[in-house]
Every structure is written in C-alpha cells, then in structure tokens.
Design a protein around this motif. Structure first.
Motif, PDB file in Angstrom:
ATOM      1  N   UNK A   1       0.818  -1.212   0.000  1.00 36.95           N
ATOM      2  CA  UNK A   1       0.000   0.000   0.000  1.00 36.95           C
ATOM      3  C   UNK A   1       0.851   1.261   0.000  1.00 36.95           C
ATOM      4  N   UNK A   2       1.840   1.336   0.911  1.00 36.46           N
ATOM      5  CA  UNK A   2       2.583   2.594   1.061  1.00 36.46           C
ATOM      6  C   UNK A   2       3.667   2.780   0.004  1.00 36.46           C
ATOM      7  N   UNK A   3       4.057   1.698  -0.665  1.00 36.18           N
ATOM      8  CA  UNK A   3       5.107   1.814  -1.668  1.00 36.18           C
ATOM      9  C   UNK A   3       4.590   1.569  -3.084  1.00 36.18           C
ATOM     10  N   UNK A   4       4.159   0.345  -3.361  1.00 36.51           N
ATOM     11  CA  UNK A   4       3.762  -0.006  -4.726  1.00 36.51           C
ATOM     12  C   UNK A   4       2.545   0.782  -5.205  1.00 36.51           C
ATOM     13  N   UNK A   5       1.514   0.844  -4.368  1.00 37.80           N
ATOM     14  CA  UNK A   5       0.309   1.570  -4.760  1.00 37.80           C
ATOM     15  C   UNK A   5       0.577   3.071  -4.835  1.00 37.80           C
ATOM     16  N   UNK A   6       1.346   3.581  -3.872  1.00 41.56           N
ATOM     17  CA  UNK A   6       1.690   5.000  -3.895  1.00 41.56           C
ATOM     18  C   UNK A   6       2.477   5.349  -5.152  1.00 41.56           C
ATOM     19  N   UNK A   7       3.402   4.476  -5.525  1.00 42.81           N
ATOM     20  CA  UNK A   7       4.177   4.734  -6.737  1.00 42.81           C
ATOM     21  C   UNK A   7       3.286   4.755  -7.982  1.00 42.81           C
ATOM     22  N   UNK A   8       2.262   3.885  -8.006  1.00 41.38           N
ATOM     23  CA  UNK A   8       1.327   3.915  -9.127  1.00 41.38           C
ATOM     24  C   UNK A   8       0.558   5.232  -9.163  1.00 41.38           C
ATOM     25  N   UNK A   9       0.243   5.784  -7.989  1.00 44.46           N
ATOM     26  CA  UNK A   9      -0.410   7.095  -7.947  1.00 44.46           C
ATOM     27  C   UNK A   9       0.529   8.179  -8.462  1.00 44.46           C
ATOM     28  N   UNK A  10       1.837   8.043  -8.149  1.00 46.96           N
ATOM     29  CA  UNK A  10       2.814   8.967  -8.734  1.00 46.96           C
ATOM     30  C   UNK A  10       2.771   8.876 -10.256  1.00 46.96           C
ATOM     31  N   UNK A  11       2.690   7.655 -10.754  1.00 46.50           N
ATOM     32  CA  UNK A  11       2.655   7.442 -12.192  1.00 46.50           C
ATOM     33  C   UNK A  11       1.425   8.103 -12.817  1.00 46.50           C
ATOM     34  N   UNK A  12       0.281   7.991 -12.149  1.00 40.48           N
ATOM     35  CA  UNK A  12      -0.937   8.635 -12.657  1.00 40.48           C
ATOM     36  C   UNK A  12      -0.782  10.151 -12.638  1.00 40.48           C
ATOM     37  N   UNK A  13      -0.224  10.671 -11.537  1.00 35.14           N
ATOM     38  CA  UNK A  13       0.036  12.106 -11.458  1.00 35.14           C
ATOM     39  C   UNK A  13       0.963  12.569 -12.565  1.00 35.14           C
ATOM     40  N   UNK A  14       1.980  11.752 -12.842  1.00 39.29           N
ATOM     41  CA  UNK A  14       2.934  12.060 -13.922  1.00 39.29           C
ATOM     42  C   UNK A  14       2.211  12.100 -15.266  1.00 39.29           C
ATOM     43  N   UNK A  15       1.333  11.139 -15.478  1.00 36.77           N
ATOM     44  CA  UNK A  15       0.578  11.057 -16.737  1.00 36.77           C
ATOM     45  C   UNK A  15      -0.360  12.248 -16.895  1.00 36.77           C
ATOM     46  N   UNK A  16      -1.011  12.637 -15.798  1.00 39.93           N
ATOM     47  CA  UNK A  16      -1.916  13.795 -15.845  1.00 39.93           C
ATOM     48  C   UNK A  16      -1.134  15.068 -16.180  1.00 39.93           C
ATOM     49  N   UNK A  17       0.048  15.217 -15.587  1.00 42.37           N
ATOM     50  CA  UNK A  17       0.886  16.379 -15.896  1.00 42.37           C
ATOM     51  C   UNK A  17       1.275  16.401 -17.374  1.00 42.37           C
ATOM     52  N   UNK A  18       1.621  15.230 -17.886  1.00 42.92           N
ATOM     53  CA  UNK A  18       2.061  15.148 -19.284  1.00 42.92           C
ATOM     54  C   UNK A  18       0.983  15.593 -20.258  1.00 42.92           C
ATOM     55  N   UNK A  19      -0.285  15.362 -19.915  1.00 42.82           N
ATOM     56  CA  UNK A  19      -1.370  15.738 -20.841  1.00 42.82           C
ATOM     57  C   UNK A  19      -1.435  17.244 -21.065  1.00 42.82           C
ATOM     58  N   UNK A  20      -0.908  18.033 -20.124  1.00 40.88           N
ATOM     59  CA  UNK A  20      -0.935  19.495 -20.241  1.00 40.88           C
ATOM     60  C   UNK A  20       0.479  20.078 -20.309  1.00 40.88           C
TER      61      UNK A  20
END
Length: 262
Positions: free
Chosen positions: A165-184
């Motif tokens: 939860x605190x590492x793998x899932x959090x890192x996936x949320x980082x990845x989503x945040x990264x993807x959202x940033x890339x769209x703009x």
C-alpha cells in the motif's frame, strides 16, 4: 567473520552483495545463479558458480530468488543441516525444505536496479525455526548497519501487505500524477517538493493527522471540478474510490448527513 553464500541474481541479491562487500565482518564466500552470465561482471570480486553441486560450506545461505521458486529451489540444494534463509516478505518460513535449518532475512525496502540503497536505514526482519540461529541473523543485519527486528511469519506478511500500500500503490499514484501532468505539458518535477514533504510529515505524525485535501474537507465543488478534468475512466474510478475512503476515514459522510438532518 560471517561467511555467506548468495543464491540468486535479482535486485535484492545484488544490493545485498554490495552491502555485505562493504561490511568488515562479512565474507561473501560464493555467489550462485543458474545463469552465470547474470553475475559474470562480479567474477573478479567473488567466486561465482552456476552449479549447486559446487556450493561450498558457509555459515549462511541466502536465497534471494522469486517467491514462487523458494520451495522447489530449497529442495534442490545438495546438502543438509545448514542454515538456509529466504528474503521474501510474503512466503512462509516453512516453505523452505526442512532438510536444512531454516529462517528468514527480509530487508523491508524497495530495491530497484541502479538505485543506491543506504542499508543503515533498512529494517531487517528476521525469523528462525531453530532459536540458536537468531543471533547470527541479528549479527548479519548489524554488520551492514541495519536494525534487526525479530518477527513472526504473520507479522512479516502483514508488513509486506502494508508495504504494498505505502510503496507499490503509492508509486502507481505517482505514475498517474505524472501522466496527468504530461497531458498538459507540465513538468512532474514541480510536484517533487510536495512528495518529499508528505513523506517527511508521516514520519513526524500519524497518516490520519497528516491528511489534507478536498476529500477530508468535503469540498464538493473542488471534487466536482477535478472529476471533470480527469480524462481517463480508470483515473476517475481511482479518484472516486480514494475520495470515498478518505471521507469514511474522517467521518465526513456521517457529519454531512447529520448536518442535513439538522
């Protein structure tokens, strides 16, 4: 001097080798992997082998292999009554073949190839079947600057679950945040200070106390605006699920219902 033989060549084995090599009272006597080429770059520093029959005698044999391979691999070891441990967070200690003395040496950390690890900050969870082997594993942990923690299989498996939860899932949320940033065309690095501050904060207070954001505040307007900004259905589902979870944790839903009733 604690003599160790490493079995396996993945990220955990590689990081352990580097840590043991820098320790004054640990000797990596041998390093085994079924594909010799995977560890050939270390051949000038340690004896390597791809044959189980060539394994020498040592104080400890560390299986840093995949979880699914532990039982079968331990059964294939061509010796008995030696101390053999695995490094898994989720596999039971008793999955190791009982022809040898068994235990667990689990470094609770995320290991990525090419990323340096400060082992003095890595907790080592140790577990043994024969009590006389406990101090050896503790001494090995201390030799690389780690703090050893004696735990049960159930505690270790629970820790591993929490770590997902605190590492793998959090890192996936980082990845989503990264993807959202890339769209703009926004640089993800702008979020780095926020990521670092959040990580620091939960070391000083409980995650419950550290929680902020529109879900905790029940800021319905902001939540509605953000949902409109999300372009992927998968991201929307995750946003809604986590928002609901935060609300339930902080009793926002029940408080809102009470206010409506009043």
């Amino acid at each position: 001097m604690i003599s160790v033989i490493l079995l396996g060549a993945g990220n955990v084995a590689t990081h352990l080798y580097k840590a043991f090599s820098n320790a004054d009272n640990v000797s990596v006597k041998q390093w085994y992997n079924r594909r010799r080429s995977s560890i050939s770059s270390f051949a000038n520093d340690v004896e390597i082998t791809d044959s189980l029959n060539e394994l020498k005698e040592a104080d400890l044999y560390i299986m840093a292999v995949s979880d699914d391979s532990i039982a079968e691999f331990s059964s294939a070891l061509p010796f008995t009554n030696r101390l053999v441990v695995h490094t898994s967070g989720s596999v039971a200690m008793h999955d190791i073949d009982k022809k040898n003395q068994i235990g667990v040496f689990y470094p609770l950390q995320s290991f990525t190839k090419g990323a340096e690890i400060n082992f003095s900050e890595v907790p080592i969870c140790v577990e043994v079947y024969e009590k006389e082997n406990l101090e050896l594993l503790r001494d090995l942990a201390r030799a690389v600057g780690c703090k050893p923690h004696k735990i049960t299989t159930e505690q270790r498996q629970t820790l591993h679950l929490a770590a997902v939860f605190v590492n793998n899932f959090t890192n996936q949320l980082y990845r989503i945040g990264h993807e959202i940033c890339e769209t703009k065309n926004i640089e993800f690095e702008i979020l780095h200070p926020l990521i670092e501050e959040t990580a620091k904060k939960v070391q000083q207070m409980s995650p419950f106390m550290a929680q902020t954001g529109p879900a905790k505040r029940n800021d319905k307007r902001t939540i509605k605006r953000q949902l409109k900004l999300i372009e992927k259905d998968e991201h929307e589902a995750i946003y809604k699920m986590l928002t609901s979870s935060i609300k339930k944790t902080h009793n926002v839903l029940s408080r809102s219902m009470k206010q409506v009733k009043r």
